[in-house]
Structure formats: C-alpha cells, structure tokens
Scaffold this motif. Structure first.
Motif, PDB file in Angstrom:
ATOM      1  N   GLU A  38       4.707 -44.553  22.524  1.00 53.62           N
ATOM      2  CA  GLU A  38       4.094 -43.265  22.558  1.00 53.62           C
ATOM      3  C   GLU A  38       3.847 -42.786  24.148  1.00 53.62           C
ATOM      4  O   GLU A  38       4.056 -41.723  24.491  1.00 53.62           O
ATOM      5  CB  GLU A  38       2.931 -42.805  21.859  1.00 53.62           C
ATOM      6  CG  GLU A  38       3.270 -43.088  20.314  1.00 53.62           C
ATOM      7  CD  GLU A  38       1.813 -43.195  19.553  1.00 53.62           C
ATOM      8  OE1 GLU A  38       0.774 -43.299  19.966  1.00 53.62           O
ATOM      9  OE2 GLU A  38       2.222 -43.299  18.236  1.00 53.62           O
ATOM     10  N   HIS A 111      -6.409 -45.599  22.598  1.00 60.26           N
ATOM     11  CA  HIS A 111      -6.118 -44.781  21.636  1.00 60.26           C
ATOM     12  C   HIS A 111      -6.948 -43.535  21.963  1.00 60.26           C
ATOM     13  O   HIS A 111      -6.430 -42.561  22.110  1.00 60.26           O
ATOM     14  CB  HIS A 111      -6.364 -45.097  20.100  1.00 60.26           C
ATOM     15  CG  HIS A 111      -6.830 -44.205  19.026  1.00 60.26           C
ATOM     16  ND1 HIS A 111      -5.695 -43.378  18.733  1.00 60.26           N
ATOM     17  CD2 HIS A 111      -7.572 -43.703  18.684  1.00 60.26           C
ATOM     18  CE1 HIS A 111      -6.040 -42.576  18.052  1.00 60.26           C
ATOM     19  NE2 HIS A 111      -7.463 -42.668  17.806  1.00 60.26           N
ATOM     20  N   ALA A 115      -5.491 -39.874  23.234  1.00 53.48           N
ATOM     21  CA  ALA A 115      -5.767 -38.492  22.887  1.00 53.48           C
ATOM     22  C   ALA A 115      -6.480 -37.490  23.623  1.00 53.48           C
ATOM     23  O   ALA A 115      -5.849 -36.419  23.651  1.00 53.48           O
ATOM     24  CB  ALA A 115      -6.635 -38.767  21.450  1.00 53.48           C
ATOM     25  N   CYS A 154      -2.458 -25.703  19.561  1.00 57.76           N
ATOM     26  CA  CYS A 154      -3.522 -25.857  18.192  1.00 57.76           C
ATOM     27  C   CYS A 154      -3.011 -25.834  16.957  1.00 57.76           C
ATOM     28  O   CYS A 154      -3.546 -26.785  16.535  1.00 57.76           O
ATOM     29  CB  CYS A 154      -4.637 -24.700  18.704  1.00 57.76           C
ATOM     30  SG  CYS A 154      -5.613 -24.776  20.135  1.00 57.76           S
ATOM     31  N   LEU A 156      -0.057 -27.073  16.277  1.00 58.63           N
ATOM     32  CA  LEU A 156       0.328 -28.527  16.107  1.00 58.63           C
ATOM     33  C   LEU A 156      -0.533 -29.486  15.853  1.00 58.63           C
ATOM     34  O   LEU A 156      -0.483 -30.469  15.043  1.00 58.63           O
ATOM     35  CB  LEU A 156       1.653 -29.019  17.156  1.00 58.63           C
ATOM     36  CG  LEU A 156       2.582 -27.968  17.176  1.00 58.63           C
ATOM     37  CD1 LEU A 156       3.442 -28.228  18.477  1.00 58.63           C
ATOM     38  CD2 LEU A 156       3.376 -28.225  15.789  1.00 58.63           C
ATOM     39  N   SER A 157      -1.631 -29.390  16.653  1.00 61.05           N
ATOM     40  CA  SER A 157      -2.955 -30.446  16.671  1.00 61.05           C
ATOM     41  C   SER A 157      -3.504 -30.094  15.173  1.00 61.05           C
ATOM     42  O   SER A 157      -3.969 -31.145  14.543  1.00 61.05           O
ATOM     43  CB  SER A 157      -3.853 -30.100  17.561  1.00 61.05           C
ATOM     44  OG  SER A 157      -3.295 -30.379  18.941  1.00 61.05           O
ATOM     45  N   LEU A 159      -2.107 -29.301  12.465  1.00 64.63           N
ATOM     46  CA  LEU A 159      -1.007 -29.815  11.471  1.00 64.63           C
ATOM     47  C   LEU A 159      -1.304 -31.303  11.334  1.00 64.63           C
ATOM     48  O   LEU A 159      -1.528 -32.000  10.401  1.00 64.63           O
ATOM     49  CB  LEU A 159       0.169 -29.333  11.891  1.00 64.63           C
ATOM     50  CG  LEU A 159       1.495 -30.289  11.160  1.00 64.63           C
ATOM     51  CD1 LEU A 159       1.408 -29.677   9.633  1.00 64.63           C
ATOM     52  CD2 LEU A 159       2.859 -30.045  11.604  1.00 64.63           C
ATOM     53  N   ALA A 160      -1.438 -31.973  12.678  1.00 63.38           N
ATOM     54  CA  ALA A 160      -1.683 -33.396  12.626  1.00 63.38           C
ATOM     55  C   ALA A 160      -2.923 -33.648  11.797  1.00 63.38           C
ATOM     56  O   ALA A 160      -3.172 -34.605  11.302  1.00 63.38           O
ATOM     57  CB  ALA A 160      -1.729 -33.726  14.198  1.00 63.38           C
ATOM     58  N   ALA A 161      -4.152 -32.960  12.235  1.00 63.42           N
ATOM     59  CA  ALA A 161      -5.119 -33.405  11.516  1.00 63.42           C
ATOM     60  C   ALA A 161      -4.964 -33.123   9.921  1.00 63.42           C
ATOM     61  O   ALA A 161      -5.815 -33.757   9.307  1.00 63.42           O
ATOM     62  CB  ALA A 161      -6.534 -32.346  12.203  1.00 63.42           C
ATOM     63  N   LEU A 163      -2.541 -33.175   8.203  1.00 60.50           N
ATOM     64  CA  LEU A 163      -1.747 -34.583   7.603  1.00 60.50           C
ATOM     65  C   LEU A 163      -2.424 -35.821   7.413  1.00 60.50           C
ATOM     66  O   LEU A 163      -2.349 -36.677   6.578  1.00 60.50           O
ATOM     67  CB  LEU A 163      -0.465 -34.702   8.378  1.00 60.50           C
ATOM     68  CG  LEU A 163       0.509 -33.468   8.435  1.00 60.50           C
ATOM     69  CD1 LEU A 163       1.632 -33.765   9.230  1.00 60.50           C
ATOM     70  CD2 LEU A 163       1.120 -33.512   7.045  1.00 60.50           C
ATOM     71  N   ARG A 164      -3.415 -36.082   8.580  1.00 59.83           N
ATOM     72  CA  ARG A 164      -4.244 -37.280   8.571  1.00 59.83           C
ATOM     73  C   ARG A 164      -5.069 -37.055   7.408  1.00 59.83           C
ATOM     74  O   ARG A 164      -5.374 -38.245   6.832  1.00 59.83           O
ATOM     75  CB  ARG A 164      -4.769 -37.188   9.880  1.00 59.83           C
ATOM     76  CG  ARG A 164      -5.776 -38.722   9.975  1.00 59.83           C
ATOM     77  CD  ARG A 164      -6.611 -38.739  11.354  1.00 59.83           C
ATOM     78  NE  ARG A 164      -7.397 -39.737  11.251  1.00 59.83           N
ATOM     79  CZ  ARG A 164      -7.338 -40.542  11.852  1.00 59.83           C
ATOM     80  NH1 ARG A 164      -6.286 -41.009  12.656  1.00 59.83           N
ATOM     81  NH2 ARG A 164      -8.251 -41.834  11.881  1.00 59.83           N
ATOM     82  N   HIS A 167      -3.418 -37.464   4.082  1.00 59.38           N
ATOM     83  CA  HIS A 167      -3.037 -38.875   3.846  1.00 59.38           C
ATOM     84  C   HIS A 167      -4.116 -39.780   3.492  1.00 59.38           C
ATOM     85  O   HIS A 167      -3.926 -40.577   2.641  1.00 59.38           O
ATOM     86  CB  HIS A 167      -2.002 -39.196   5.112  1.00 59.38           C
ATOM     87  CG  HIS A 167      -1.613 -40.811   4.764  1.00 59.38           C
ATOM     88  ND1 HIS A 167      -0.551 -40.956   4.061  1.00 59.38           N
ATOM     89  CD2 HIS A 167      -2.066 -41.746   5.136  1.00 59.38           C
ATOM     90  CE1 HIS A 167      -0.579 -42.494   4.085  1.00 59.38           C
ATOM     91  NE2 HIS A 167      -1.397 -42.872   4.771  1.00 59.38           N
TER      92      HIS A 167
END
Length: 178
Positions: A38, A111, A115, A154, A156-157, A159-161, A163-164, A167
């Motif tokens: 990454e 990590h 971030a 924001c 996209l961020s 969306l990631a949050a 999804l996390r 999940h």
C-alpha cells in the motif's frame, strides 16, 4: 476503561489461526507485507505531487498568484511534505527496529502513520485543486472545485468506515478458503 480493541485483537488472532492456520508472527509478517504494498502505491503519488509543488515557485507565472493563492500554495506544500514524511516514516522505523523483535509495534505504528499520511495527502490534493482552479478560472470556481474534491475524499473515507463497521458486525465464521 477498554474500548474493546483488545478483545477484537484476540478475536482477530483466533480467526486468523482457525481460518488461515497462521501464527501471530505470520499474521504480522503478512500485515507488514500488505502495508508495504500500500505504501508503494501511495508514496509514488505523494512524492510526485510534492516534487511538482516544490518546482512551482521557480516558474515565471508564480509571480502572478494572488495572496490567497500563495497562502493556498504554502498550506498545500506543507500538507504534501507532511504526507511524504508520514508515508516514508514506516521505513525509517523499520530500520530503527530491525532485528529488535518489535514487529507488533512496527506494524501498529506504521498503520497509524499510513492512515495519517493518506489523510494529509487527501488534504493536499484538495489544496492543489483549489490552487489550480483558482489560478486558471477564478477563486470562486476554485472553492467549488475544492469543495467537490473534499466531498469525494470524505465520501470515500466514509465508505471505507461503513464497510469496516458492516464487516465487523457481519463477520462470517471462518472457512478454509479465507
């Protein structure tokens, strides 16, 4: 007072052992390798942006910037340089911790730095959009374009949050294929 992260870490360790048959050290090695991949992707972008920004004052038209654009430029350069530092720092930390058996600290710290580096890179990109649109079209258009870029970053961020969180709540039982 615990925030539940210790329990999640234990659950993650158990899941990795059951699903992947990997030890904690193997998991840390895998996490470090994934993080390095990454970093390779994002470091290239942030280093190109920083290099581009550092050359701008030496261009003839730089003198045409308004005070607002010069301020935007300086803040954007600062964000881009900070992002570069944050994204390169894991390599330096790895060198400092090499052969110290500190892989858990290395992975956790890298990590967090990554971030933060991605967040400042996103802010620098918004600044570049503001600067370019302001200079080429107008400050008003620059602000609108920057607001759109910030909203996309924001979004996209977020969306990631989401999804996390989704999940984490719907984590299926481990299977041999994971």
């Amino acid at each position: 007072m615990s925030d539940g992260s210790d329990e999640r870490a234990r659950d993650d360790d158990e899941w990795n052992y059951r699903a992947r048959h990997e030890t904690e050290t193997q998991r840390l090695d895998r996490n470090w390798a994934a993080l390095l991949q990454e970093l390779r992707v994002v470091q290239t972008g942030v280093q190109l942006l920083t290099g581009f920004l550092l050359t701008l004052p030496f261009q003839q038209r730089f003198a045409d910037l308004t005070d607002f654009e010069v301020g935007t430029y300086l803040v954007t350069v600062a964000l881009s340089v900070l992002s570069t530092m944050l994204l390169v720092a894991p390599v330096g930390i790895h060198r400092a911790l090499f052969r110290q058996h500190a892989l858990p600290a290395l992975v956790a710290t890298a990590h967090k730095l990554t971030a933060c580096g991605i967040a400042t890179f996103g802010a620098a990109l918004v600044g570049v959009v503001l600067l370019i649109f302001s200079f080429v079209v107008s400050p008003r258009v620059g602000l609108v374009a920057a607001a759109v870029a910030a909203a996309i970053f924001c979004g996209l961020s977020l969306l990631a949050a989401i999804l996390r969180l989704r999940h984490r709540r719907n984590d299926p039982p481990p299977s041999a294929g994971d």
